[in-house]
Design an enzyme around this catalytic site. Sequence first.
Site, PDB file in Angstrom:
ATOM      1  N   GLU A  80      39.568  -8.906 -19.805  1.00  0.00           N
ATOM      2  CA  GLU A  80      38.536  -9.382 -20.729  1.00  0.00           C
ATOM      3  C   GLU A  80      37.213  -8.611 -20.649  1.00  0.00           C
ATOM      4  O   GLU A  80      36.201  -9.114 -20.153  1.00  0.00           O
ATOM      5  CB  GLU A  80      38.289 -10.882 -20.499  1.00  0.00           C
ATOM      6  CG  GLU A  80      39.532 -11.709 -20.734  1.00  0.00           C
ATOM      7  CD  GLU A  80      39.313 -13.207 -20.734  1.00  0.00           C
ATOM      8  OE1 GLU A  80      40.231 -13.931 -21.156  1.00  0.00           O
ATOM      9  OE2 GLU A  80      38.228 -13.657 -20.320  1.00  0.00           O
ATOM     10  N   GLU A 122      47.032 -14.474 -21.932  1.00  0.00           N
ATOM     11  CA  GLU A 122      46.481 -15.778 -21.543  1.00  0.00           C
ATOM     12  C   GLU A 122      46.416 -16.672 -22.769  1.00  0.00           C
ATOM     13  O   GLU A 122      45.978 -16.239 -23.837  1.00  0.00           O
ATOM     14  CB  GLU A 122      45.056 -15.670 -20.979  1.00  0.00           C
ATOM     15  CG  GLU A 122      44.933 -15.112 -19.589  1.00  0.00           C
ATOM     16  CD  GLU A 122      43.480 -15.105 -19.100  1.00  0.00           C
ATOM     17  OE1 GLU A 122      42.652 -15.918 -19.601  1.00  0.00           O
ATOM     18  OE2 GLU A 122      43.169 -14.279 -18.236  1.00  0.00           O
ATOM     19  N   GLU A 167      36.553 -22.501 -11.949  1.00  0.00           N
ATOM     20  CA  GLU A 167      36.313 -22.072 -13.329  1.00  0.00           C
ATOM     21  C   GLU A 167      34.902 -21.475 -13.459  1.00  0.00           C
ATOM     22  O   GLU A 167      34.073 -21.913 -14.240  1.00  0.00           O
ATOM     23  CB  GLU A 167      36.538 -23.242 -14.296  1.00  0.00           C
ATOM     24  CG  GLU A 167      36.504 -22.899 -15.779  1.00  0.00           C
ATOM     25  CD  GLU A 167      37.294 -21.658 -16.163  1.00  0.00           C
ATOM     26  OE1 GLU A 167      36.763 -20.859 -16.939  1.00  0.00           O
ATOM     27  OE2 GLU A 167      38.435 -21.485 -15.682  1.00  0.00           O
ATOM     28  N   TRP A 168      34.638 -20.485 -12.602  1.00  0.00           N
ATOM     29  CA  TRP A 168      33.423 -19.677 -12.696  1.00  0.00           C
ATOM     30  C   TRP A 168      32.152 -20.535 -12.717  1.00  0.00           C
ATOM     31  O   TRP A 168      31.962 -21.336 -11.820  1.00  0.00           O
ATOM     32  CB  TRP A 168      33.539 -18.705 -13.881  1.00  0.00           C
ATOM     33  CG  TRP A 168      34.786 -17.873 -13.804  1.00  0.00           C
ATOM     34  CD1 TRP A 168      35.908 -17.980 -14.584  1.00  0.00           C
ATOM     35  CD2 TRP A 168      35.100 -16.853 -12.831  1.00  0.00           C
ATOM     36  NE1 TRP A 168      36.873 -17.084 -14.181  1.00  0.00           N
ATOM     37  CE2 TRP A 168      36.413 -16.377 -13.121  1.00  0.00           C
ATOM     38  CE3 TRP A 168      34.399 -16.274 -11.761  1.00  0.00           C
ATOM     39  CZ2 TRP A 168      37.022 -15.369 -12.372  1.00  0.00           C
ATOM     40  CZ3 TRP A 168      35.005 -15.270 -11.023  1.00  0.00           C
ATOM     41  CH2 TRP A 168      36.302 -14.831 -11.324  1.00  0.00           C
ATOM     42  N   TRP A 176      47.845 -19.699 -19.285  1.00  0.00           N
ATOM     43  CA  TRP A 176      46.730 -19.862 -18.359  1.00  0.00           C
ATOM     44  C   TRP A 176      46.523 -21.360 -18.169  1.00  0.00           C
ATOM     45  O   TRP A 176      46.252 -22.058 -19.113  1.00  0.00           O
ATOM     46  CB  TRP A 176      45.451 -19.214 -18.906  1.00  0.00           C
ATOM     47  CG  TRP A 176      44.346 -19.297 -17.900  1.00  0.00           C
ATOM     48  CD1 TRP A 176      43.439 -20.324 -17.736  1.00  0.00           C
ATOM     49  CD2 TRP A 176      44.062 -18.350 -16.865  1.00  0.00           C
ATOM     50  NE1 TRP A 176      42.627 -20.074 -16.675  1.00  0.00           N
ATOM     51  CE2 TRP A 176      42.981 -18.869 -16.127  1.00  0.00           C
ATOM     52  CE3 TRP A 176      44.610 -17.119 -16.492  1.00  0.00           C
ATOM     53  CZ2 TRP A 176      42.437 -18.185 -15.026  1.00  0.00           C
ATOM     54  CZ3 TRP A 176      44.067 -16.459 -15.422  1.00  0.00           C
ATOM     55  CH2 TRP A 176      42.989 -16.989 -14.698  1.00  0.00           C
TER      56      TRP A 176
END
Length: 439
Positions: A167, A351, A404-405, A397
């Site tokens: 990405e 994903e 999650e970041w 995904w």
Amino acid sequence: MNFTRKDFPEGFLFGTATSSYQIEGHAFGGAGRTHWDDFAATPGNVVRGENGDRGCEHYLRYESDLDLIAAAGFDAYRFSTSWARVMPEGRGPVNAEGLDFYDRLTDAMLERGIKPCATLYHWELPSPLADLGGWRNRDVAGWFADFTEVIMGRIGDRMYNVAPINEPWCVGWLSHFLGHHAPGLRDIRATARAMHHVLLAHGRAIETMRGLGMSNLGAVFNMEWADPADETPQAQQAATLYDSYYNRFFLGGVFNKEYPADVMEGFAPHMPEGWQDDFDTIAAPLDWCGVNYYTRKLIGPDNGPWPHHHEVEGPLPKTQMGWEIYPEGLYKFLKRTAAEYTGDLPLLVTENGMSNEDHIVNGTVPDRARIDYLNQHVEQVRRAVAEGVPMQGYFVWSLMDNYEWALGYEKRFGLVHVDFDTMERTPKDSYYALQKALT
């Protein structure tokens, strides 16, 4: 599920995906510091200040996690390697423990009949390289090529397929223009350079892997469909520009050796010197193209600085992330990508999935919403196949709930529920539904 393997061509791959920093536990195994550790340590950047130190403890539990992949009937596992785990300084010294881990992980996949599909970089830049400017520094392409040589020199002989960078929009725009991900910048000059250099690094990595004799090499792009928020020409222009810097910039660079003119109106004063001379490297020939897809956005115009637009809330049902569920966008991207960029090159959905507020209820995890989401999107892949798009595979995904970041551990994308206190894994209803469809 509303599909089985029989609905797809012979050899069509079904897989699942994860990323290193989100699951491994970055505190284990001698990994070096990353700019995500620094970003998370800065107040206000990440929910509850959470980081990837523990992740899902996949570093310790990878064999049982791979057992879950095999038991579900998946053909392939898309994992990522951590640059800082392999080279803690980003350059120079190699961490033998890190290389050994990916060696063991690869062999454990093969022992279970799982095809290893590697992504070299999923966002965790080593902090010492961030100190030198990170993706703003042209030298990052050479540093990344060196990392590629080290990690693929060890495990490349056993990979089914490899993509350099996950990405690139997130590496460039989300992280340097919007500031939502590490390094958390809001700077158009940094963005223009990062977006160009991430493609240059991609090309250098492809060249490096070809030099190692590797094949089945591709690129993975996240795509987000953009519709105008209203019927005015201004809204249409805004949505077109969003599409250009989100989707077409990266595809255009890699497959057409050019960037969209409307993006360059904003970027031109900020691009690195000599950028036009890099396209031969950026466009190193590929064997496949991956599409990550989740949602669409409605875009409206405004009077602010370039790009002069903003997101407008849409009317469709939304996931736990607040993202609209728009399955047709996946079909549109598969059709458009083949028609305008990749031609006969195989396409994979690398994903696709949704975050849902999942809870254990009497020992099970009901997630009907995820089953519906996957059914709707797989149907759009079938539609593309029926219309001649050369589809090669579909990856869900994600295997399991994870970090999650900037949203910490509260958004759950997994087919497998993770209790982040005990690290206990509990397959969700969607896992069992996929297992039935695939086996």
